[in-house]
Enzyme design. Structure first.
Site, short mmCIF file in Angstrom:
data_model
loop_
_atom_site.label_atom_id
_atom_site.label_comp_id
_atom_site.label_asym_id
_atom_site.label_seq_id
_atom_site.Cartn_x
_atom_site.Cartn_y
_atom_site.Cartn_z
N GLY A 141 0.83 -1.21 0.00
CA GLY A 141 0.00 0.00 0.00
C GLY A 141 0.86 1.25 0.00
NE ARG A 159 -1.42 -4.74 8.09
CZ ARG A 159 -0.55 -5.73 7.98
NH1 ARG A 159 -0.76 -6.71 7.11
NH2 ARG A 159 0.56 -5.76 8.71
CG ASP A 178 -1.95 0.21 8.27
OD1 ASP A 178 -2.86 1.04 8.07
OD2 ASP A 178 -1.77 -0.79 7.56
NE ARG A 203 -1.94 -4.78 -1.62
CZ ARG A 203 -1.39 -4.33 -0.50
NH1 ARG A 203 -0.38 -5.00 0.04
NH2 ARG A 203 -1.84 -3.23 0.07
CG ASP A 245 4.29 -7.84 8.14
OD1 ASP A 245 4.96 -7.97 9.16
OD2 ASP A 245 3.84 -8.81 7.50
CG ASP A 274 1.19 -2.26 10.63
OD1 ASP A 274 2.06 -1.62 10.00
OD2 ASP A 274 0.40 -3.05 10.11
#
Length: 318
Positions: free
Chosen positions: A11, A171, A127, A72, A103, A129
């Site tokens: 993303g 997420r 995010d 992707r 990630d 994350d």
């Protein structure tokens, strides 16, 4: 002249372009040949390389998204796909690969590192994350986008005495919802890291309207559920006029904030320093306002966690 390739994967996030610019211009200043890979790992497997000079990265500092584009790729997750990428890098004579992404992108970089490619990661995801960094690229800009959206929704909710349930990205991480919720003064925040009682929230909102409030706002992180589901439950328990809003991909757009531009500029410059110091197969980030780096193995061994102190602050401020 050694070659450094750079790609963006997964993303997109605001600040990716300024990160590319920083890596490219710092690399050129130190005598490296800079190569761009179009469309992430997909382009890496398809030999989609372009040479990058100073002019190629002009006027991208303030643009959201990624001019290298992203995609992707299921094929890249396979050993055959990764071997194809490795062969292309070697055939092009590329010595180092800089990967900007989240990630999944880091896992791809780790896989290439195990196959002998000298890789570097920059945390490109709104995010927030990624473990072992206080911030990720685009997170600060996204907070500002969400904050502006909340302000706009508050105006119309007040006019009609409604409850607005706003769903944000993240997420399985609640940082966007929590931090935007604090900065916007919302009434409730639902995030994956904490359990919640929808009946208690509905009662709290009803009491607010009984005291004379003209609007209420509830933030929902996508890892908890949808705005539609939460709005329906609140309406059922409170009988208040409740409307859901999904901010969606608007959160990834917009010009990056000064923080994200400075953050990415510092990391992009640091990548070239690490290359010169022969430090390889690491991902960069920021901790306590210092640019830091950790191995991919260390990052995947760590656990990302929401700031419990911030959650306590939110509860005390409601």
């Amino acid at each position: 002249m050694k070659k450094i390739a750079i790609l963006t994967s997964g993303g997109d996030s605001q600040g990716m372009n300024s990160a590319i610019r920083a890596v490219v211009r710092t690399g050129l200043a130190h005598g490296y040949e800079m190569i761009g890979v179009k469309r992430g790992y997909k382009g890496l497997m398809e030999n989609d390389f372009i040479t990058l000079g100073t002019k190629d990265v002009s006027d991208i500092l303030y643009r959201g998204g990624t001019f290298l584009q992203s995609a992707r790729s299921e094929e890249f997750k396979t050993d055959a796909g990764q071997n194809k990428a490795v062969n292309n890098l070697k055939e092009q004579g590329i010595d180092y690969l800089v990967v900007i992404g989240g990630d999944g992108s880091y896992r791809g970089a780790q896989a290439l590192a195990k196959k002998g490619i000298k890789t570097y990661g920059l945390p490109g995801t709104i995010d927030n994350d990624i473990p072992l960094t206080d911030y990720t690229i685009g997170f600060d800009t996204t907070l500002n986008v969400v904050q502006d959206a909340i302000s706009n929704l508050r105006d119309t909710m007040s006019s009609h005495e409604r409850v607005s349930v706003i769903e944000v990205m993240g997420r399985n991480c609640g940082d966007i919802a929590l931090q935007a919720g604090i900065s916007s003064g919302v009434d409730a925040v639902l995030i994956p890291e904490y359990t919640y009682d929808i009946t208690a929230i509905a009662n709290q909102l009803s009491q607010g309207f009984e005291r004379g409030k003209t609007h209420s706002i509830v933030m929902v992180a996508e890892g908890v559920g949808t705005a539609e589901e939460v709005a329906a439950l609140i309406k059922e328990h409170s009988k208040l006029d409740t409307r859901p809003t999904v901010l969606g991909h608007i959160q990834r757009g917009g010009t990056p904030t000064a923080f994200d531009r400075l953050f990415t500029s510092r990391m992009g410059h640091k990548v070239i320093e690490l290359i010169q110091e022969n430090v390889t197969n690491v991902a960069l980030g920021m901790q306590k306002n210092e640019i830091t780096y950790h191995t991919f193995d260390d990052i995947f061994a760590a656990k990302n966690a929401v700031d419990n102190k911030l959650y306590q602050i939110f509860e005390d401020l409601v």
